[in-house]
Design a protein around this motif. Sequence first.
Motif, PDB file in Angstrom:
ATOM      1  N   SER A  71       0.849  -1.184   0.000  1.00  2.68           N
ATOM      2  CA  SER A  71       0.000   0.000   0.000  1.00  2.68           C
ATOM      3  C   SER A  71       0.889   1.239   0.000  1.00  2.68           C
ATOM      4  O   SER A  71       1.790   1.355   0.820  1.00  2.68           O
ATOM      5  CB  SER A  71      -0.903  -0.009   1.239  1.00  2.68           C
ATOM      6  OG  SER A  71      -1.742   1.108   1.247  1.00  2.68           O
ATOM      7  N   ILE A  72       0.617   2.140  -0.929  1.00  2.25           N
ATOM      8  CA  ILE A  72       1.364   3.387  -1.040  1.00  2.25           C
ATOM      9  C   ILE A  72       0.398   4.532  -0.754  1.00  2.25           C
ATOM     10  O   ILE A  72      -0.694   4.593  -1.321  1.00  2.25           O
ATOM     11  CB  ILE A  72       1.961   3.546  -2.451  1.00  2.25           C
ATOM     12  CG1 ILE A  72       2.964   2.428  -2.713  1.00  2.25           C
ATOM     13  CG2 ILE A  72       2.590   4.922  -2.629  1.00  2.25           C
ATOM     14  CD1 ILE A  72       3.455   2.369  -4.139  1.00  2.25           C
ATOM     15  N   TRP A  73       0.815   5.408   0.149  1.00  6.60           N
ATOM     16  CA  TRP A  73      -0.020   6.559   0.529  1.00  6.60           C
ATOM     17  C   TRP A  73       0.678   7.829   0.094  1.00  6.60           C
ATOM     18  O   TRP A  73       1.826   8.080   0.455  1.00  6.60           O
ATOM     19  CB  TRP A  73      -0.263   6.544   2.038  1.00  6.60           C
ATOM     20  CG  TRP A  73      -1.068   5.354   2.438  1.00  6.60           C
ATOM     21  CD1 TRP A  73      -0.599   4.088   2.689  1.00  6.60           C
ATOM     22  CD2 TRP A  73      -2.478   5.288   2.577  1.00  6.60           C
ATOM     23  NE1 TRP A  73      -1.642   3.250   2.980  1.00  6.60           N
ATOM     24  CE2 TRP A  73      -2.820   3.957   2.929  1.00  6.60           C
ATOM     25  CE3 TRP A  73      -3.506   6.217   2.440  1.00  6.60           C
ATOM     26  CZ2 TRP A  73      -4.120   3.541   3.151  1.00  6.60           C
ATOM     27  CZ3 TRP A  73      -4.812   5.799   2.666  1.00  6.60           C
ATOM     28  CH2 TRP A  73      -5.101   4.481   3.007  1.00  6.60           C
ATOM     29  N   THR A  74      -0.031   8.655  -0.688  1.00  6.23           N
ATOM     30  CA  THR A  74       0.563   9.865  -1.229  1.00  6.23           C
ATOM     31  C   THR A  74      -0.523  10.853  -1.657  1.00  6.23           C
ATOM     32  O   THR A  74      -1.653  10.448  -1.938  1.00  6.23           O
ATOM     33  CB  THR A  74       1.456   9.542  -2.443  1.00  6.23           C
ATOM     34  OG1 THR A  74       2.007  10.739  -2.963  1.00  6.23           O
ATOM     35  CG2 THR A  74       0.696   8.812  -3.527  1.00  6.23           C
ATOM     36  N   ARG A  75      -0.157  12.114  -1.719  1.00  5.94           N
ATOM     37  CA  ARG A  75      -1.072  13.127  -2.270  1.00  5.94           C
ATOM     38  C   ARG A  75      -0.959  13.184  -3.791  1.00  5.94           C
ATOM     39  O   ARG A  75      -1.822  13.726  -4.462  1.00  5.94           O
ATOM     40  CB  ARG A  75      -0.766  14.491  -1.669  1.00  5.94           C
ATOM     41  CG  ARG A  75      -1.131  14.562  -0.218  1.00  5.94           C
ATOM     42  CD  ARG A  75      -0.907  15.937   0.338  1.00  5.94           C
ATOM     43  NE  ARG A  75      -1.292  15.924   1.756  1.00  5.94           N
ATOM     44  CZ  ARG A  75      -0.951  16.829   2.619  1.00  5.94           C
ATOM     45  NH1 ARG A  75      -0.215  17.857   2.247  1.00  5.94           N
ATOM     46  NH2 ARG A  75      -1.338  16.746   3.872  1.00  5.94           N
ATOM     47  N   ASP A  76       0.121  12.629  -4.322  1.00  6.33           N
ATOM     48  CA  ASP A  76       0.379  12.632  -5.764  1.00  6.33           C
ATOM     49  C   ASP A  76       0.137  11.217  -6.301  1.00  6.33           C
ATOM     50  O   ASP A  76       1.022  10.370  -6.294  1.00  6.33           O
ATOM     51  CB  ASP A  76       1.822  13.079  -6.014  1.00  6.33           C
ATOM     52  CG  ASP A  76       2.171  13.219  -7.482  1.00  6.33           C
ATOM     53  OD1 ASP A  76       1.415  12.714  -8.343  1.00  6.33           O
ATOM     54  OD2 ASP A  76       3.211  13.834  -7.769  1.00  6.33           O
TER      55      ASP A  76
ATOM     56  N   ARG B  60       2.477   9.827  -8.925  1.00  3.06           N
ATOM     57  CA  ARG B  60       3.771   9.414  -8.349  1.00  3.06           C
ATOM     58  C   ARG B  60       3.617   8.089  -7.610  1.00  3.06           C
ATOM     59  O   ARG B  60       4.490   7.234  -7.663  1.00  3.06           O
ATOM     60  CB  ARG B  60       4.307  10.501  -7.410  1.00  3.06           C
ATOM     61  CG  ARG B  60       5.615  10.154  -6.751  1.00  3.06           C
ATOM     62  CD  ARG B  60       6.769  10.119  -7.745  1.00  3.06           C
ATOM     63  NE  ARG B  60       8.006   9.853  -7.032  1.00  3.06           N
ATOM     64  CZ  ARG B  60       8.885   8.927  -7.407  1.00  3.06           C
ATOM     65  NH1 ARG B  60       8.689   8.227  -8.506  1.00  3.06           N
ATOM     66  NH2 ARG B  60       9.974   8.722  -6.702  1.00  3.06           N
ATOM     67  N   GLY B  61       2.492   7.892  -6.942  1.00  2.00           N
ATOM     68  CA  GLY B  61       2.241   6.625  -6.271  1.00  2.00           C
ATOM     69  C   GLY B  61       2.197   5.469  -7.248  1.00  2.00           C
ATOM     70  O   GLY B  61       2.752   4.401  -6.987  1.00  2.00           O
ATOM     71  N   GLU B  62       1.574   5.668  -8.393  1.00  2.00           N
ATOM     72  CA  GLU B  62       1.543   4.629  -9.429  1.00  2.00           C
ATOM     73  C   GLU B  62       2.934   4.381  -9.991  1.00  2.00           C
ATOM     74  O   GLU B  62       3.304   3.248 -10.274  1.00  2.00           O
ATOM     75  CB  GLU B  62       0.582   5.032 -10.539  1.00  2.00           C
ATOM     76  CG  GLU B  62      -0.871   5.022 -10.095  1.00  2.00           C
ATOM     77  CD  GLU B  62      -1.819   5.549 -11.159  1.00  2.00           C
ATOM     78  OE1 GLU B  62      -1.370   6.281 -12.071  1.00  2.00           O
ATOM     79  OE2 GLU B  62      -3.019   5.221 -11.070  1.00  2.00           O
TER      80      GLU B  62
ATOM     81  N   VAL C 121      -3.143   2.045  -3.839  1.00  2.00           N
ATOM     82  CA  VAL C 121      -2.678   3.423  -3.746  1.00  2.00           C
ATOM     83  C   VAL C 121      -3.767   4.204  -3.008  1.00  2.00           C
ATOM     84  O   VAL C 121      -4.915   4.257  -3.450  1.00  2.00           O
ATOM     85  CB  VAL C 121      -2.403   4.052  -5.128  1.00  2.00           C
ATOM     86  CG1 VAL C 121      -2.002   5.507  -4.992  1.00  2.00           C
ATOM     87  CG2 VAL C 121      -1.303   3.266  -5.856  1.00  2.00           C
ATOM     88  N   ASN C 122      -3.390   4.749  -1.869  1.00  2.00           N
ATOM     89  CA  ASN C 122      -4.279   5.523  -1.002  1.00  2.00           C
ATOM     90  C   ASN C 122      -5.472   4.718  -0.487  1.00  2.00           C
ATOM     91  O   ASN C 122      -6.541   5.265  -0.230  1.00  2.00           O
ATOM     92  CB  ASN C 122      -4.768   6.800  -1.704  1.00  2.00           C
ATOM     93  CG  ASN C 122      -3.654   7.795  -1.893  1.00  2.00           C
ATOM     94  OD1 ASN C 122      -2.633   7.740  -1.225  1.00  2.00           O
ATOM     95  ND2 ASN C 122      -3.839   8.701  -2.827  1.00  2.00           N
TER      96      ASN C 122
END
Length: 79
Positions: free
Chosen positions: A11-16, A19-21, A34-35
Amino acid sequence: MNDSEYGLTASIWTRDVARGEEIGDDVEAGTLFVNRCDCPNPDLAWVGWKNSGLGCTLGPRGFDAFVKLRSHHIRLTHG
């Protein structure tokens, strides 16, 4: 994330999100969120990489580990 012999879920947490992908392309896991990390999409397979199991579930290949094909050739009459 890749420093593990397992690779079931990441799991990747980001506002972008883009960029997470992008980061996700380098993650060695069969299922990538993602998120989110709550539940998989029911239309997609739950996939295991590395030592996280064989094959995948919830998809057309999910039954591969449970079945073995056999061809039966039977003659109902003699002659």
